[in-house]
Design a protein around this motif. Structure first.
Motif, mmCIF file in Angstrom:
data_model
loop_
_atom_site.group_PDB
_atom_site.id
_atom_site.type_symbol
_atom_site.label_atom_id
_atom_site.label_comp_id
_atom_site.label_asym_id
_atom_site.label_seq_id
_atom_site.Cartn_x
_atom_site.Cartn_y
_atom_site.Cartn_z
ATOM 1 N N ILE A 95 2.122 5.800 11.274
ATOM 2 C CA ILE A 95 1.550 4.845 10.318
ATOM 3 C C ILE A 95 1.490 3.450 10.922
ATOM 4 C CG2 ILE A 95 2.047 3.621 8.153
ATOM 5 C CD1 ILE A 95 3.120 6.315 7.041
ATOM 6 N N VAL A 104 -1.889 1.158 12.072
ATOM 7 C CA VAL A 104 -2.231 -0.131 11.456
ATOM 8 C C VAL A 104 -2.192 -1.241 12.506
ATOM 9 C CG1 VAL A 104 -1.581 -1.834 9.711
ATOM 10 C CG2 VAL A 104 -1.376 0.615 9.200
ATOM 11 N N VAL A 164 7.027 -2.928 6.538
ATOM 12 C CA VAL A 164 7.104 -1.561 6.030
ATOM 13 C C VAL A 164 8.203 -1.485 4.975
ATOM 14 C CG1 VAL A 164 6.283 -0.528 8.184
ATOM 15 C CG2 VAL A 164 8.750 -0.761 7.803
ATOM 16 N N LEU A 222 0.841 -1.200 0.000
ATOM 17 C CA LEU A 222 0.000 0.000 0.000
ATOM 18 C C LEU A 222 0.871 1.242 0.000
ATOM 19 C CD1 LEU A 222 -2.586 -1.177 2.687
ATOM 20 C CD2 LEU A 222 -2.573 -1.613 0.219
ATOM 21 N N VAL A 260 -6.314 -0.800 4.337
ATOM 22 C CA VAL A 260 -5.819 -2.043 4.942
ATOM 23 C C VAL A 260 -6.987 -2.991 5.188
ATOM 24 C CG1 VAL A 260 -4.698 -3.091 6.958
ATOM 25 C CG2 VAL A 260 -3.791 -0.950 6.009
ATOM 26 N N VAL A 316 3.213 -1.544 4.139
ATOM 27 C CA VAL A 316 2.898 -0.119 3.991
ATOM 28 C C VAL A 316 4.175 0.662 3.718
ATOM 29 C CG1 VAL A 316 0.779 -0.154 5.360
ATOM 30 C CG2 VAL A 316 2.961 0.218 6.505
ATOM 31 N N GLU A 355 -3.883 8.616 8.238
ATOM 32 C CA GLU A 355 -3.997 7.260 8.792
ATOM 33 C C GLU A 355 -5.413 6.704 8.619
ATOM 34 O OE1 GLU A 355 -1.696 9.452 10.746
ATOM 35 O OE2 GLU A 355 -0.397 8.404 9.362
ATOM 36 N N LEU A 408 -5.668 5.201 5.252
ATOM 37 C CA LEU A 408 -4.828 4.008 5.198
ATOM 38 C C LEU A 408 -5.514 2.815 5.861
ATOM 39 C CD1 LEU A 408 -2.152 2.571 4.565
ATOM 40 C CD2 LEU A 408 -1.272 3.430 6.746
#
Ligand code: MG
Length: 373
Positions: free
Chosen positions: A174, A178, A189, A138, A151, A164, A144, A147
């Protein structure tokens, strides 16, 4: 037996992404790709270059690749044909570097050869042809909230890992967001080289999130700093940009620069290079996964086949094409179901080209034949 090649076509296409894709370096809105077709007696094989218009990822560019291909590699292939696609990488060492240009042509020859023999590419490569577990990568989101929504959609669709993109100053927010929302999801990440060793304390603070790995935190051509960083983190480091040949993979493993490897055929120099890198990883028990470069259907199909080699034990980036594109250049939908991507059946990479759409998105096209040299 040597396979003659009658023609090589180099085509540049531009295909709009469904939505812009952002990492720490660049925002991509359109996919620009070099597509390679090699033909002999009515059978065609296809390759897709992953170099970009400008060097956002590694040094290679579309214009540079067209020069390397058109003036060196394609004339060599037309002149000498090919006895074994696995031997092309060694034959082409007279061209320094440029693994993505070499890969685009070499992969087309592998596809042609497999189609001539009537076997799927995975079989020619030594894979098992089983469906490939895939995750979702992503891009950087506006916030956020957006995002987390993205997710959630991918977790619901069954993707086996969420990766991410992060950039300096945003990484803690971030990952915290998540992880709070999805305590159990396999999470990683990708920094795309955004940090230095001066950020070690901050990167070590990510250890508490139980990430599968941190991908390419430091300089795009580095191994040594990554080895220094790896010794100070609990989270495994996965290298991407730094691995531009099988020899670099071996070196990275020897110095302890990573304990997870992202395999990309374009970045490594082709499918024979993938075989060699995979062998190096298997020898020391380091898990691999197949990375992505927002490939169109030809590159995506190649990725699915190569990811069935032994040792690709982590979910890769070869997710559904429809996540990225409203229309693809191949006729067969390459879509994952419950986090598994089936291998396209049939000879070679198992896909056929959508000619009318391909022509509609073509920017330039040049056909090389043996007679023209
Ligand atoms: Mg990456």
């Amino acid at each position: 037996m040597t396979t003659a090649v009658d023609f090589v076509e180099l085509r540049v296409v531009r295909v709009p992404l469904r939505q812009p894709f952002a990492n720490s370096v660049h925002v991509t809105t359109d996919k620009v790709a070099v597509l390679v077709t090699v033909g002999h007696e009515g059978i065609e094989g296809y390759g897709e270059g992953v170099m970009e218009p400008l060097p956002w990822f590694r040094e290679e560019t579309v214009d540079g690749a067209l020069t390397v291909l058109g003036e060196a590699l394609v004339p060599d292939l037309l002149r000498h044909g090919c006895a074994d696609p696995a031997a092309l990488a060694d034959r082409w060492t007279f061209v320094r570097g440029n693994p993505m240009a070499k890969a685009a042509l070499e992969m087309a020859v592998w596809d042609l050869r497999a189609r001539q023999q009537g076997v799927p590419l995975w079989q020619a490569l030594g894979g098992d042809g089983q469906p490939v577990p895939v995750g979702a990568a992503l891009g950087l989101a506006d916030g956020e909230g957006a995002l987390i929504e993205t997710v959630a959609q991918h977790v619901e669709q069954g993707y086996r890992r969420i990766k991410v993109k992060v950039r300096p100053g945003r990484e803690q927010d971030i990952v915290t967001a998540v992880r709070d929302a999805f305590p159990d999801v396999a999470l990683s990440v990708d920094a795309n080289c955004a940090y230095t060793l001066a950020d070690t304390t901050m990167l070590a603070a990510l250890d508490r999130f139980g990430l599968d790995y941190i991908e390419q935190p430091l300089h795009w051509d580095d191994l040594i700093d990554h080895a220094v960083l790896a010794a100070q983190l609990d989270t495994p480091i996965c290298l991407d940009e730094s691995l531009n040949s099988p020899e670099r993979v071996t070196a990275a493993l020897e110095v302890g620069a990573c304990s997870v490897v992202n395999i990309k055929a374009g970045r490594l120099g082709g499918l024979a290079a993938v075989q060699r890198a995979a062998e190096a990883c298997r020898r020391v028990g380091v898990p691999m996964w197949c990375g992505g470069m927002l490939e169109l259907g030809i590159g995506r199909a190649h990725n699915i086949h190569l990811a069935t080699l032994a040792g690709f034990d982590l979910p890769g980036d070869t997710a559904s094409a429809s996540r990225t594109y409203t229309r693809d250049i191949v006729n067969e939908p390459l879509e994952a179901t419950a986090g598994l991507m089936a291998v396209p059946p049939g000879p070679g990479i198992g896909v056929t080209v959508d000619r009318s759409f391909l022509d509609a998105v073509t920017v330039t096209r040049h056909r090389h034949t043996g007679a023209s040299r």
